[in-house]
Structures are given as C-alpha cells and as structure tokens.
Design a protein around this motif. Structure first.
Motif, mmCIF file in Angstrom:
data_model
loop_
_atom_site.group_PDB
_atom_site.id
_atom_site.type_symbol
_atom_site.label_atom_id
_atom_site.label_comp_id
_atom_site.label_asym_id
_atom_site.label_seq_id
_atom_site.Cartn_x
_atom_site.Cartn_y
_atom_site.Cartn_z
ATOM 1 N N GLU A 162 0.834 -1.212 0.000
ATOM 2 C CA GLU A 162 0.000 0.000 0.000
ATOM 3 C C GLU A 162 0.869 1.263 0.000
ATOM 4 O O GLU A 162 0.519 2.256 -0.635
ATOM 5 N N LEU A 163 2.003 1.229 0.682
ATOM 6 C CA LEU A 163 2.931 2.358 0.620
ATOM 7 C C LEU A 163 3.470 2.531 -0.797
ATOM 8 O O LEU A 163 3.608 3.661 -1.285
ATOM 9 N N LEU A 164 3.745 1.428 -1.463
ATOM 10 C CA LEU A 164 4.195 1.478 -2.850
ATOM 11 C C LEU A 164 3.098 2.055 -3.750
ATOM 12 O O LEU A 164 3.358 2.911 -4.606
ATOM 13 N N ILE A 165 1.870 1.609 -3.550
ATOM 14 C CA ILE A 165 0.737 2.130 -4.323
ATOM 15 C C ILE A 165 0.584 3.632 -4.104
ATOM 16 O O ILE A 165 0.387 4.392 -5.053
ATOM 17 N N ALA A 166 0.677 4.088 -2.850
ATOM 18 C CA ALA A 166 0.540 5.518 -2.548
ATOM 19 C C ALA A 166 1.681 6.319 -3.179
ATOM 20 O O ALA A 166 1.467 7.444 -3.639
ATOM 21 N N THR A 167 2.873 5.740 -3.228
ATOM 22 C CA THR A 167 4.003 6.428 -3.855
ATOM 23 C C THR A 167 3.780 6.553 -5.363
ATOM 24 O O THR A 167 4.017 7.625 -5.944
ATOM 25 N N ILE A 168 3.305 5.500 -5.989
ATOM 26 C CA ILE A 168 2.991 5.566 -7.423
ATOM 27 C C ILE A 168 1.897 6.612 -7.662
ATOM 28 O O ILE A 168 1.976 7.411 -8.604
ATOM 29 N N GLY A 169 0.889 6.648 -6.796
ATOM 30 C CA GLY A 169 -0.181 7.639 -6.913
ATOM 31 C C GLY A 169 0.317 9.062 -6.741
ATOM 32 O O GLY A 169 -0.123 9.979 -7.447
#
Length: 195
Positions: free
Chosen positions: A145-152
């Motif tokens: 989820e941290l990776l997803i938020a960073t991509i976002g």
C-alpha cells in the motif's frame, strides 16, 4: 510472487494511478488556477491523504474483509456525491488571477482522499488481486500500500507539472478545459455507479 504477477501489479498500479480521478483532476485544476506556490498546501493534503487512505485499505483487507463490502457500498455513494459537487465546482470555476487570494487548503486535499472511492478500490483491488494470494501478512500489505501511494503521488505530481506547463493556455481557454474536467469527473461517477 513470480515476475509475471509483479509486472502485472506494476502495470495495473501505474495505469490506475495515472488515469483521471478526483485527486488528479483537482490537482490539475488547482495548479492552473492558483499556481504551484499557492496550490502547495492542497497538493500536500492530497499526498498525505493518499498515504493515510492506503494504510486504511491495508488494515481493512487484513482485519475486516467480511464487513468490507457493506462499508465500500456506503463510501461509494458518499464519494459519488462529493465528486459530483467537485465536478460542478470545477466546471463553473474561473481562474484565480488575483495575487492577494488565499492559498488552496491542505484540508480540502486531505479530506478529498477519504471520499475518493477510486483510491479505496485501487488499494483494495490491488491487494486482493495481486498480493493476498501470496501473503496475508500485515507488514506485506502495508508495504504494498505504501508502494501504491508512492505511485499515486508520482502520478498526481505529473498532473500538477502538466497543469503548471499549460497555465497560460488554461487562463485563455479555462471554460472549455473546466467543462471537460468536470465531464471527466462525471464519467468517474458513472463508472463507479455501474459497479
């Protein structure tokens, strides 16, 4: 997790993050209306809100998976109402050229993410579709989820950069651009209500 699944995770995450959504459209509209400096509080609100919501998604998937469909249904309609308001607000707004105007607010960007059903669905779908078949450990869910938020955040920053580059063009053609952005948000609502 094999390379094929990991590749599909990144493809899905990048495509989903870069498509128009409430956060990206609000960021674009804000930078073209207020500029970078006065829009910064709102942008940071969007970014921080994104990370917080993705952590909520990780805990939801981990802890209350059976209750989640009912919660998402309520959030879906709250989110559509807010996005409808945002679409109308953007479509009728005018550029704010007066240098004495106040800045865009952190809280507006932050709270947007809590009713932005797109990022909830993004986070939850990514976890349940790509991650939980391989691991249900809380630390793994949080890491993804941290990776997803960073991509976002990278995607929204890209929308901000584009908005900054077209600012003069926007001031000249703001009505057409704002109507198109508002219609894009209406399409987001349509796709949300169809599911």
């Amino acid at each position: 997790m094999d390379g094929y699944v990991l590749t599909n995770f990144f493809v899905y995450a990048i495509v989903n993050a870069f498509t128009p959504g409430p956060g990206n459209i609000l960021a674009l509209n804000t930078v073209t209306s207020y500029g970078w400096k006065k829009g910064k509080p709102l942008f940071f609100g969007i970014f921080i809100g994104y990370y917080v919501v993705q952590m909520i998604c990780a805990f939801f998937v981990y802890g209350i998976g059976l209750f989640l469909p009912a919660v998402l249904q309520v959030m879906k309609y709250m989110g559509t109402a807010y996005i409808l308001w945002l679409a109308i607000h953007i479509a009728i707004s005018k550029p704010k050229i007066d240098e004495n105007k106040k800045t865009a607010s952190f809280i507006k960007g932050f709270l947007l993410q809590f009713v932005n059903i797109k990022i909830y669905m993004f986070g939850i779908t990514t976890l349940t579709g790509f991650i939980t078949p391989y691991s249900k450990a809380l630390w793994v869910l949080i890491a993804f989820e941290l990776l997803i938020a960073t991509i976002g955040t990278i995607a929204t920053s890209t929308w901000i950069g584009v908005g900054f580059l077209i600012q003069k063009f926007y001031i000249k053609y703001y009505r057409i651009i704002n109507i198109l952005l508002g219609l894009t948000l209406l399409e987001c609502i349509w796709s949300m209500l169809r599911t």
